[in-house]
Design a protein around this motif. Sequence first.
Motif, PDB file in Angstrom:
ATOM      1  N   ILE A   1     -15.778 -68.970 -45.432  1.00 25.89           N
ATOM      2  CA  ILE A   1     -16.551 -69.871 -44.567  1.00 25.89           C
ATOM      3  C   ILE A   1     -17.611 -69.069 -43.816  1.00 25.89           C
ATOM      4  CG2 ILE A   1     -14.577 -71.420 -44.285  1.00 25.89           C
ATOM      5  CD1 ILE A   1     -14.191 -70.241 -41.451  1.00 25.89           C
ATOM      6  N   PRO A   2     -18.640 -69.726 -43.280  1.00 22.52           N
ATOM      7  CA  PRO A   2     -19.607 -69.000 -42.447  1.00 22.52           C
ATOM      8  C   PRO A   2     -18.952 -68.426 -41.195  1.00 22.52           C
ATOM      9  CG  PRO A   2     -20.506 -71.114 -43.152  1.00 22.52           C
ATOM     10  CD  PRO A   2     -19.044 -71.127 -43.496  1.00 22.52           C
ATOM     11  N   GLY A   3     -19.486 -67.317 -40.697  1.00 21.66           N
ATOM     12  CA  GLY A   3     -19.008 -66.753 -39.445  1.00 21.66           C
ATOM     13  C   GLY A   3     -19.284 -67.693 -38.285  1.00 21.66           C
ATOM     14  N   PHE A   4     -18.477 -67.574 -37.241  1.00 16.87           N
ATOM     15  CA  PHE A   4     -18.625 -68.435 -36.072  1.00 16.87           C
ATOM     16  C   PHE A   4     -19.771 -67.952 -35.173  1.00 16.87           C
ATOM     17  CE2 PHE A   4     -13.828 -69.068 -36.590  1.00 16.87           C
ATOM     18  CZ  PHE A   4     -14.015 -70.199 -37.376  1.00 16.87           C
TER      19      PHE A   4
ATOM     20  N   THR B   1     -19.435 -63.919 -35.337  1.00 11.76           N
ATOM     21  CA  THR B   1     -20.347 -62.943 -35.930  1.00 11.76           C
ATOM     22  C   THR B   1     -21.712 -62.917 -35.243  1.00 11.76           C
ATOM     23  OG1 THR B   1     -20.875 -64.604 -37.617  1.00 11.76           O
ATOM     24  CG2 THR B   1     -19.237 -62.937 -38.193  1.00 11.76           C
ATOM     25  N   ARG B   2     -22.043 -63.977 -34.513  1.00 14.78           N
ATOM     26  CA  ARG B   2     -23.268 -64.022 -33.704  1.00 14.78           C
ATOM     27  C   ARG B   2     -22.923 -64.623 -32.354  1.00 14.78           C
ATOM     28  NH1 ARG B   2     -28.078 -62.328 -37.009  1.00 14.78           N
ATOM     29  NH2 ARG B   2     -27.165 -62.291 -39.110  1.00 14.78           N
ATOM     30  N   ILE B   3     -23.530 -64.074 -31.295  1.00 10.83           N
ATOM     31  CA  ILE B   3     -23.153 -64.517 -29.955  1.00 10.83           C
ATOM     32  C   ILE B   3     -24.314 -64.342 -28.991  1.00 10.83           C
ATOM     33  CG2 ILE B   3     -22.230 -62.243 -29.302  1.00 10.83           C
ATOM     34  CD1 ILE B   3     -19.929 -63.849 -27.878  1.00 10.83           C
ATOM     35  N   VAL B   4     -24.353 -65.200 -27.971  1.00 12.55           N
ATOM     36  CA  VAL B   4     -25.344 -65.119 -26.893  1.00 12.55           C
ATOM     37  C   VAL B   4     -24.586 -64.825 -25.604  1.00 12.55           C
ATOM     38  CG1 VAL B   4     -27.258 -66.248 -25.722  1.00 12.55           C
ATOM     39  CG2 VAL B   4     -26.774 -66.785 -28.128  1.00 12.55           C
ATOM     40  N   LEU B   5     -24.924 -63.692 -24.980  1.00 17.00           N
ATOM     41  CA  LEU B   5     -24.138 -63.153 -23.878  1.00 17.00           C
ATOM     42  C   LEU B   5     -24.918 -63.099 -22.572  1.00 17.00           C
ATOM     43  CD1 LEU B   5     -22.880 -60.104 -25.922  1.00 17.00           C
ATOM     44  CD2 LEU B   5     -21.331 -61.849 -25.038  1.00 17.00           C
ATOM     45  N   PHE B   6     -24.259 -63.467 -21.492  1.00 14.07           N
ATOM     46  CA  PHE B   6     -24.701 -63.109 -20.145  1.00 14.07           C
ATOM     47  C   PHE B   6     -24.106 -61.747 -19.821  1.00 14.07           C
ATOM     48  CE2 PHE B   6     -25.933 -67.364 -19.763  1.00 14.07           C
ATOM     49  CZ  PHE B   6     -26.432 -67.684 -18.504  1.00 14.07           C
TER      50      PHE B   6
ATOM     51  N   HIS C   1     -11.000 -70.286 -21.453  1.00 17.24           N
ATOM     52  CA  HIS C   1      -9.859 -69.357 -21.492  1.00 17.24           C
ATOM     53  C   HIS C   1      -9.595 -68.795 -22.874  1.00 17.24           C
ATOM     54  CE1 HIS C   1      -8.396 -73.317 -22.583  1.00 17.24           C
ATOM     55  NE2 HIS C   1      -7.341 -72.760 -23.163  1.00 17.24           N
ATOM     56  N   LYS C   2     -10.397 -69.148 -23.867  1.00 19.66           N
ATOM     57  CA  LYS C   2     -10.211 -68.669 -25.232  1.00 19.66           C
ATOM     58  C   LYS C   2     -11.522 -68.075 -25.742  1.00 19.66           C
ATOM     59  CE  LYS C   2      -5.959 -70.253 -26.236  1.00 19.66           C
ATOM     60  NZ  LYS C   2      -5.770 -71.394 -27.153  1.00 19.66           N
ATOM     61  N   VAL C   3     -11.429 -66.940 -26.441  1.00 19.76           N
ATOM     62  CA  VAL C   3     -12.601 -66.311 -27.047  1.00 19.76           C
ATOM     63  C   VAL C   3     -12.927 -66.961 -28.390  1.00 19.76           C
ATOM     64  CG1 VAL C   3     -13.522 -64.099 -27.901  1.00 19.76           C
ATOM     65  CG2 VAL C   3     -12.108 -64.153 -25.839  1.00 19.76           C
ATOM     66  N   SER C   4     -12.010 -67.739 -28.913  1.00 16.35           N
ATOM     67  CA  SER C   4     -12.121 -68.311 -30.249  1.00 16.35           C
ATOM     68  C   SER C   4     -13.011 -69.546 -30.310  1.00 16.35           C
ATOM     69  CB  SER C   4     -10.723 -68.683 -30.752  1.00 16.35           C
ATOM     70  OG  SER C   4     -10.791 -69.514 -31.882  1.00 16.35           O
ATOM     71  N   ILE C   5     -14.039 -69.512 -31.162  1.00 13.42           N
ATOM     72  CA  ILE C   5     -14.860 -70.696 -31.405  1.00 13.42           C
ATOM     73  C   ILE C   5     -14.074 -71.749 -32.176  1.00 13.42           C
ATOM     74  CG2 ILE C   5     -16.837 -71.532 -32.781  1.00 13.42           C
ATOM     75  CD1 ILE C   5     -17.711 -70.615 -30.091  1.00 13.42           C
ATOM     76  N   ALA C   6     -13.120 -71.337 -33.003  1.00 14.29           N
ATOM     77  CA  ALA C   6     -12.254 -72.320 -33.670  1.00 14.29           C
ATOM     78  C   ALA C   6     -11.533 -73.173 -32.635  1.00 14.29           C
ATOM     79  CB  ALA C   6     -11.253 -71.615 -34.578  1.00 14.29           C
ATOM     80  N   SER C   7     -11.073 -72.550 -31.552  1.00 15.90           N
ATOM     81  CA  SER C   7     -10.433 -73.298 -30.472  1.00 15.90           C
ATOM     82  C   SER C   7     -11.405 -74.275 -29.831  1.00 15.90           C
ATOM     83  CB  SER C   7      -9.897 -72.331 -29.411  1.00 15.90           C
ATOM     84  OG  SER C   7      -9.542 -72.998 -28.214  1.00 15.90           O
ATOM     85  N   VAL C   8     -12.651 -73.834 -29.657  1.00 17.06           N
ATOM     86  CA  VAL C   8     -13.665 -74.710 -29.057  1.00 17.06           C
ATOM     87  C   VAL C   8     -13.955 -75.891 -29.976  1.00 17.06           C
ATOM     88  CG1 VAL C   8     -16.031 -74.835 -28.203  1.00 17.06           C
ATOM     89  CG2 VAL C   8     -14.662 -72.804 -27.745  1.00 17.06           C
ATOM     90  N   MET C   9     -13.958 -75.663 -31.294  1.00 18.22           N
ATOM     91  CA  MET C   9     -14.180 -76.774 -32.226  1.00 18.22           C
ATOM     92  C   MET C   9     -13.140 -77.868 -32.036  1.00 18.22           C
ATOM     93  SD  MET C   9     -15.081 -74.846 -35.802  1.00 18.22           S
ATOM     94  CE  MET C   9     -16.495 -73.755 -35.987  1.00 18.22           C
ATOM     95  N   SER C  10     -11.854 -77.483 -31.975  1.00 11.70           N
ATOM     96  CA  SER C  10     -10.809 -78.497 -31.824  1.00 11.70           C
ATOM     97  C   SER C  10     -10.898 -79.186 -30.463  1.00 11.70           C
ATOM     98  CB  SER C  10      -9.427 -77.877 -32.033  1.00 11.70           C
ATOM     99  OG  SER C  10      -9.161 -76.852 -31.104  1.00 11.70           O
ATOM    100  N   THR C  11     -11.207 -78.416 -29.411  1.00 12.01           N
ATOM    101  CA  THR C  11     -11.342 -79.033 -28.089  1.00 12.01           C
ATOM    102  C   THR C  11     -12.553 -79.957 -28.034  1.00 12.01           C
ATOM    103  OG1 THR C  11     -10.379 -77.035 -27.108  1.00 12.01           O
ATOM    104  CG2 THR C  11     -11.425 -78.582 -25.609  1.00 12.01           C
ATOM    105  N   ALA C  12     -13.620 -79.604 -28.731  1.00 15.39           N
ATOM    106  CA  ALA C  12     -14.802 -80.466 -28.767  1.00 15.39           C
ATOM    107  C   ALA C  12     -14.474 -81.818 -29.397  1.00 15.39           C
ATOM    108  CB  ALA C  12     -15.933 -79.788 -29.540  1.00 15.39           C
TER     109      ALA C  12
END
Length: 423
Positions: free
Chosen positions: A58-61, A120-125, A316-327
Amino acid sequence: MAKAYQGHILYTKDPDRFEIYENGAVIVEDGKVVEVLKTLPENLEALEVFNMGDRLIIPGFVDLHFHAPQFPNLGLGLDKELLPWLEDYTFPEEAKYSDLDYAESVYTRVAKEIWRQGTTRIVLFSSVHKESTQLLMSIFDRAGLGAYVGKVNMDRNCPDFLVESTMDSIEATKAWLEATVNLYPKVKPLITPRFVPTCTSELMRALGDLAAEYNVPVQTHISENQAEVDWVRELHPESADYATVYEDHGLMGDKTILAHCVHNTDAEIEKMSKLGVFAAHCPNANYNLASGIMPVRKFLNAGVKVGLGTDVGAGHKVSIASVMSTAIQASKIAWLNSDRTLAPLSTSEAFYLGTKGGGAYFGKVGSFEPGYEFDALVIDDHRLGVTEGRTVEERLQRFLYIGDDRDIISRFVSGDEIMEPTK
């Protein structure tokens, strides 16, 4: 030599459906996707073949919103609302990043954890500190991950131990841009006013000018919390709304990310669509700080570009997969609480937001269409349950809900396999 990666290929060219190639192959050359094939060609002399067997490719998150200095705060203070949480947890932690040894210790852990979770790609403060911001960029460059990194700007309404003078903030940002704008191939700077309440008009206008002068993008927050929205109205009664404050200071454009977007008006959503602004949807954080639910369907219907963000440490989670399910869950609650016109997100739509939707901020990223960067994850989901009788799409869905970093076998950025970062 071109490379072929065999396995069960899944990606979303469009939000409403998966592109699925069971036992297919992605052909990659010079770090970019050439094509996806149902079967390998008979003549393999020109291909180096990597057979992933019964695994998913799959594509990187892609994570559009992450506060690197807040990583030590994961799981702390999440019984509070936004503004008290900033005062009690965020600002005291961010003050520590004047210490480069401390910054290096934390930011090295940040890069490792982001790698582990398949982003694999991220935008950081970063923080207000120029030196530790540049250190964060160097750590991500060494890690091989793609990133935008922003030095935070604040010249009002924050603690004395963090506040910058307006001129110091402008000069430090300019010096940092000079040093980093062309320094790294995959790690780039972007302008980062924290949000309107902590930035004067003079500072925001100067930051808008710097974004134009150096041709760099912008990230900030908007309409996360109702008290914040009311505060902005008091600070800027001359502006029609929160988004207009940013527009009037040259901070709104097609490479601007506005994080949260929970309480935007219809006029603001229309403005964001017209200007090509990205919205970073951060449902974990919005739940944790009782901010509300971004009506993501309304933004999508209006043509706004939407991606996902973990918003560590409010999230509270670093995982984008977690964000997908919460979304998906958040969209269902928004649907229940509306007039039932805001349809919930499907799995393919949530996956699109966390890959191609956010990936568009980086260019051709987040898909396996021809010409796209080969950012990819190889998933071995056999730990999660029986795969026989399950479709490939069901197997991906199960990974998104109950899988974790143990199931990610390989990670690629622009065709290069990325190993666990070291110091």
